[in-house]
Design an enzyme around this catalytic site. Structure first.
Site: not given
Ligand code: SAH
Length: 345
Positions: A104, A158, A332, A118, A213, A111, A115, A91
């Site tokens: 983005c 990712g 995403c 996510c 993050s 991934c 987390c 995406e």
């Molecule tokens: N893997 C990398 C980049 C991808 S995620 C990272 O962890 O930074 C991009 C951002 O979106 C990260 O800060 C992640 O923690 C956040 N994110 C993921 N799921 C989310 C959600 N449900 N609501 C808000 N932010 C989210």
């Protein structure tokens, strides 16, 4: 077959040399691939037909095909579900800001980081993206929308630092003046905190923006939502950031997703302020996006503002991120999951 779009300029030059072709051919091909974003050798109209045929027998050109497209009625944000040559899905999201269009970009199919809030990890990890596949996200979107993208955030599906070499290659390629010519300063890389790779990135001395993050002020809370924290704890991550800043003079941002009753208390804000005291950085507060399967509840507006005010009063730079593309689930990971779901079940 080798993906010709994922070769660096130097590698392309030596491949062309090995084919006994003059060096200007490498420059022509480079421009077709990276400036024009062609998806077939037939589009390289200043090459002879026989050369085009020869190249297409030897190389692939990576691409992203639009499988689905969603346009937000609220703010025009566009989200694509792209299909790759092997049938995998990723995406990308295009957002319009005052200073231009930002994409983005996804860096992996799925991934590994796990987390808890996510969507990207839900459908598991499949493979790394090639640099050409990351670049193709820009080409496909630019072509479809008739726009020029000026800014990149590596915040799609990712963990970019888990696909380190290809991501560095991607950054250098999009920065090339014979390609998309995007300034390094307009590229942001977001990581969940792979400390060893943060040091590697520091040593590359690329003037990009690094975003971490963080999402919690201490190990106890962070480990509950981010498994990577068991390997690299909060203090180690912040220490790496301080070293990174000393070496590169590039200010670091911390992403802090606010989840009700998990990490949004006054105590958390105070602890975060204490940890970041005296460090020239920025904190981005993000009310968590609902992910159906995750069950995280967004912090109340009052809690978000309170968190912000505490950081501010302690002298920590912070902003509350406005949400774009709310009506199209722009964050995403969700589309790929749905697509997979529909095929599996
Ligand atoms: N893997 C990398 C980049 C991808 S995620 C990272 O962890 O930074 C991009 C951002 O979106 C990260 O800060 C992640 O923690 C956040 N994110 C993921 N799921 C989310 C959600 N449900 N609501 C808000 N932010 C989210």
């Amino acid at each position: 077959m080798t993906d010709i779009k994922s070769l660096s300029k130097e590698e392309l030059k030596s491949e062309i040399k090995a084919l006994n072709l003059p060096s200007f051919r490498a420059e022509q091909i480079y421009k077709w691939l990276h400036k024009e974003g062609v998806t077939s050798f037939d589009e390289m109209t200043d090459l002879s037909k026989s050369l085009r045929a020869e190249l297409s027998e030897k190389y692939d050109i990576s691409y992203c095909e639009i499988e689905q497209k969603f346009v937000s009625k609220i703010d025009g944000t566009v989200k694509y579900l792209f299909r790759l040559s092997d049938g995998e899905y990723i995406e990308s999201v295009i957002m319009k800001y005052k200073y231009g269009f930002t994409i983005c970009v996804s860096s992996q199919v799925g991934c590994k980081m796990g987390c808890k809030f996510c969507a990207s990890t839900l459908a598991g990890f499949k493979r790394n993206l090639l640099s050409g596949e990351m670049e193709s996200q820009l080409h496909a979107a630019q072509k479809d929308l008739g726009i020029r993208i000026s800014h990149i955030v590596l915040m799609g599906i990712g963990e970019p630092l888990d696909n380190y070499d290809n991501v560095i290659r991607f950054i250098k390629t999009v920065n090339d003046e014979n390609g998309l010519n995007i300034s390094m300063r307009d590229i942001t890389l977001s990581t969940c905190g792979l400390v060893n790779r943060i040091y590697d990135l520091m040593n590359e001395e690329l003037p990009i923006t690094l975003t971490i993050s963080l999402h919690a002020p201490n190990d106890e809370i962070r480990s509950k939502t981010m498994p990577i924290n068991d390997k690299y704890g909060v203090d180690e991550v912040i220490k790496a950031c301080k070293n990174y800043y000393s070496k590169t003079s590039r200010r670091i941002s911390f992403e802090y997703t606010l989840i009700k009753d998990v990490n949004d208390s006054e105590q958390c804000a105070l602890e975060l302020a204490e940890k970041l005291k005296g460090f020239n950085c920025h904190v981005n507060l993000i009310p968590v996006n609902d992910v159906e399967e995750r069950g995280n509840i967004r912090s109340s507006e009052k809690a978000v503002n309170n968190f912000y005010n505490i950081l501010n009063s302690k002298g920590i730079n912070a902003t509350i991120r406005r949400t774009l593309g709310k009506d199209i689930n722009a964050s995403c990971g969700q589309l790929r999951r749905k697509k997979q779901g529909s095929e599996i079940f």
